[in-house]
Design an enzyme around this catalytic site. Structure first.
Site, PDB file in Angstrom:
ATOM      1  N   ARG A 161      19.072  61.843  36.163  1.00  0.00           N
ATOM      2  CA  ARG A 161      18.307  61.940  34.902  1.00  0.00           C
ATOM      3  C   ARG A 161      19.191  61.797  33.659  1.00  0.00           C
ATOM      4  NH1 ARG A 161      15.431  61.244  38.377  1.00  0.00           N
ATOM      5  NH2 ARG A 161      13.555  62.374  39.000  1.00  0.00           N
ATOM      6  N   SER A 178       7.629  66.711  35.397  1.00  0.00           N
ATOM      7  CA  SER A 178       8.578  67.783  35.733  1.00  0.00           C
ATOM      8  C   SER A 178       9.170  68.349  34.449  1.00  0.00           C
ATOM      9  CB  SER A 178       9.712  67.235  36.586  1.00  0.00           C
ATOM     10  OG  SER A 178       9.219  66.828  37.839  1.00  0.00           O
ATOM     11  N   GLU A 225      14.106  69.034  31.477  1.00  0.00           N
ATOM     12  CA  GLU A 225      14.061  67.578  31.591  1.00  0.00           C
ATOM     13  C   GLU A 225      13.376  66.996  30.355  1.00  0.00           C
ATOM     14  OE1 GLU A 225      13.023  65.525  35.500  1.00  0.00           O
ATOM     15  OE2 GLU A 225      11.640  64.488  34.150  1.00  0.00           O
TER      16      GLU A 225
HETATM   17  N1  EPU Z   1       7.724  72.912  46.072  1.00  0.00           N
HETATM   18  C1  EPU Z   1       7.308  74.198  46.207  1.00  0.00           C
HETATM   19  N2  EPU Z   1       6.434  74.695  45.286  1.00  0.00           N
HETATM   20  C2  EPU Z   1       5.979  73.967  44.243  1.00  0.00           C
HETATM   21  C3  EPU Z   1       6.422  72.644  44.097  1.00  0.00           C
HETATM   22  C4  EPU Z   1       7.305  72.117  45.026  1.00  0.00           C
HETATM   23  O1  EPU Z   1       7.708  74.911  47.139  1.00  0.00           O
HETATM   24  O2  EPU Z   1       5.188  74.485  43.441  1.00  0.00           O
HETATM   25  C5  EPU Z   1       8.641  72.336  47.086  1.00  0.00           C
HETATM   26  C6  EPU Z   1       7.961  71.214  47.868  1.00  0.00           C
HETATM   27  O3  EPU Z   1       7.213  71.740  48.953  1.00  0.00           O
HETATM   28  C7  EPU Z   1       9.138  70.381  48.334  1.00  0.00           C
HETATM   29  C8  EPU Z   1      10.160  70.565  47.199  1.00  0.00           C
HETATM   30  O4  EPU Z   1       9.748  71.711  46.461  1.00  0.00           O
HETATM   31  O5  EPU Z   1       9.702  70.927  49.492  1.00  0.00           O
HETATM   32  C9  EPU Z   1      10.263  69.339  46.285  1.00  0.00           C
HETATM   33  O6  EPU Z   1       8.986  69.103  45.662  1.00  0.00           O
HETATM   34  P1  EPU Z   1       8.434  67.635  45.374  1.00  0.00           P
HETATM   35  O7  EPU Z   1       8.483  66.824  46.635  1.00  0.00           O
HETATM   36  O8  EPU Z   1       7.136  67.795  44.683  1.00  0.00           O
HETATM   37  O9  EPU Z   1       9.497  66.974  44.434  1.00  0.00           O
HETATM   38  P2  EPU Z   1      10.199  67.492  43.091  1.00  0.00           P
HETATM   39  O10 EPU Z   1      11.666  67.567  43.379  1.00  0.00           O
HETATM   40  O11 EPU Z   1       9.545  68.711  42.569  1.00  0.00           O
HETATM   41  C10 EPU Z   1      10.702  65.131  42.096  1.00  0.00           C
HETATM   42  C11 EPU Z   1      10.717  64.599  40.687  1.00  0.00           C
HETATM   43  C12 EPU Z   1       9.319  64.138  40.302  1.00  0.00           C
HETATM   44  C13 EPU Z   1       8.809  63.110  41.288  1.00  0.00           C
HETATM   45  C14 EPU Z   1       8.802  63.735  42.683  1.00  0.00           C
HETATM   46  C15 EPU Z   1       8.340  62.776  43.755  1.00  0.00           C
HETATM   47  C16 EPU Z   1      12.423  65.851  39.423  1.00  0.00           C
HETATM   48  C17 EPU Z   1      12.695  66.971  38.484  1.00  0.00           C
HETATM   49  N3  EPU Z   1      11.133  65.653  39.775  1.00  0.00           N
HETATM   50  O12 EPU Z   1       9.906  66.300  42.071  1.00  0.00           O
HETATM   51  O13 EPU Z   1       9.438  63.503  39.028  1.00  0.00           O
HETATM   52  O14 EPU Z   1       7.493  62.684  40.958  1.00  0.00           O
HETATM   53  O15 EPU Z   1      10.158  64.176  43.000  1.00  0.00           O
HETATM   54  O16 EPU Z   1       9.353  62.005  44.205  1.00  0.00           O
HETATM   55  O17 EPU Z   1      13.351  65.160  39.837  1.00  0.00           O
HETATM   56  C18 EPU Z   1       9.225  63.783  36.697  1.00  0.00           C
HETATM   57  O18 EPU Z   1      10.444  63.534  36.656  1.00  0.00           O
HETATM   58  O19 EPU Z   1       8.555  64.005  35.664  1.00  0.00           O
HETATM   59  C19 EPU Z   1       8.594  63.849  37.998  1.00  0.00           C
HETATM   60  C20 EPU Z   1       7.332  64.212  38.148  1.00  0.00           C
END
Ligand code: EPU
Length: 308
Positions: free
Chosen positions: A180, A228, A298
């Site tokens: 990022r 995010s 972010e």
């Molecule tokens: N999780 C939880 N509780 C929650 C949310 C997530 O336990 O309320 C757990 C999920 O079960 C999973 C892990 O956290 O095991 C990761 O969650 P997720 O797959 O939703 O991915 P993320 O890391 O939260 C990232 C990007 C998103 C992108 C998604 C999909 C960042 C900060 N966020 O989210 O990007 O859409 O992966 O690839 O890197 C954005 O940057 O605005 C954004 C939405």
């Protein structure tokens, strides 16, 4: 030169492309926040250089933001006493050339790039459908999702420095990309990017896009938010940490930690930018208490006493 004089000069040069005291709520996905003193819609690189010359000739330093699609921006309710730039016109074009290269202007929405490349039978850019920003913003912050980042598909970026009026054409390696982040400065505007892809069957590309859209619907909330809120700390997920700290449903005023994904802070009717900001601070404090990790914003916050 003070801001009102600067606004008059910009209006004299660029006419209706300049608007004063525009509510940022119309320009951001959060749909809240105060007025931006001067908004300039630029249609060409010439316009951009003109804006740069006028801003640079001001004696006082004029604060500047590139608004893009406003999907990562939180502006204080008191507003932003500076110039907000929105790319339009030439910067909205997408060209797909033989040689598996796609060229997109800085204002092009990432989902448009994903869908147009898929329709042309190009694979590799499908992940962009899940990111609500523009190409320019994505290069600036090395946006990503679904295990991929823009740096992996970026061939070259064309960047205009508003202060000097100079253009640099960079390869991905020149941009010091990390999670990022890049070395694009706040006074630089990413006006165009060339992306790499490879050939595939358009139906297969479309199916991958449909899968990502479905995944997002199932795992991320719609409505007014900025995606995010916090960056993922190394090796973990901000959403998982906020959830584990028991913060889903935590509220300040009209803003609440989403029950669907804890890294999304949802704005409800009547919410203010201050509510978002205070909830961000509260979440940061509680996650620190719960697991010792400092969550880093972010979002680009503008007009608050302290950057989060
Ligand atoms: N999780 C939880 N509780 C929650 C949310 C997530 O336990 O309320 C757990 C999920 O079960 C999973 C892990 O956290 O095991 C990761 O969650 P997720 O797959 O939703 O991915 P993320 O890391 O939260 C990232 C990007 C998103 C992108 C998604 C999909 C960042 C900060 N966020 O989210 O990007 O859409 O992966 O690839 O890197 C954005 O940057 O605005 C954004 C939405």
């Amino acid at each position: 030169m003070a801001l009102p004089d600067l606004a008059s000069q910009l209006e004299a040069q660029l006419g209706e492309a300049v608007s004063l005291n525009t509510s940022v709520s119309d320009l951001t996905t959060y749909r809240l926040g105060g007025p931006v003193a001067v908004v300039v819609r630029v249609f060409s690189e010439n316009d951009l250089v003109t804006v740069g010359q006028i801003i640079s000739s001001a004696q006082d330093e004029i604060p500047l933001i590139v608004i893009g699609r406003g999907s990562n921006l939180l502006v204080a309710d008191s507003g932003f006493m500076g110039v907000g730039i929105i790319l339009d016109g030439d910067f909205t074009e997408v060209k797909i050339e033989p040689g598996l290269r796609l060229t997109a202007g800085g204002a092009v929405p990432l989902p448009v790039v994903a869908r147009q490349s898929a329709a042309a039978g190009l694979t590799g850019l499908e992940f962009l459908v899940g990111i609500p920003g523009s190409i320019g913003g994505a290069v600036r912050m090395n946006a990503g999702g679904h295990g991929r980042e823009i740096r992996e598909v970026l061939d070259r970026a064309r960047i205009v420095d508003i202060q000097s009026g100079k253009t640099r054409i960079c390869r991905a390696d020149d941009l010091d990309f990390s999670y990022r982040s890049s070395n694009v400065k706040h006074h630089e505007v990413v006006v165009q990017a060339e992306l790499r892809a490879s050939l595939d069957d358009p139906d297969a590309c479309r199916k991958r896009i449909d899968d990502i859209v479905r995944w997002r619907r199932e795992n991320q909330p719609g409505g007014a938010n900025a995606g995010s809120t916090f960056k993922n700390p190394s090796g973990d997920s901000a959403g998982r940490l906020i959830d584990s700290a028991g913060l889903k449903g935590l509220r300040v005023g009209g803003v609440v930690v989403s029950e669907k994904h804890a890294n999304f802070l949802q704005a409800e009717e009547g919410a203010t930018a201050r509510d978002v900001y205070e909830l961000m601070k509260l979440v940061q404090r509680k996650v620190k208490e719960s697991c010792g990790i400092d969550l880093e914003s972010e979002l680009h916050t503008v007009g608050f006493d302290e950057n989060l």
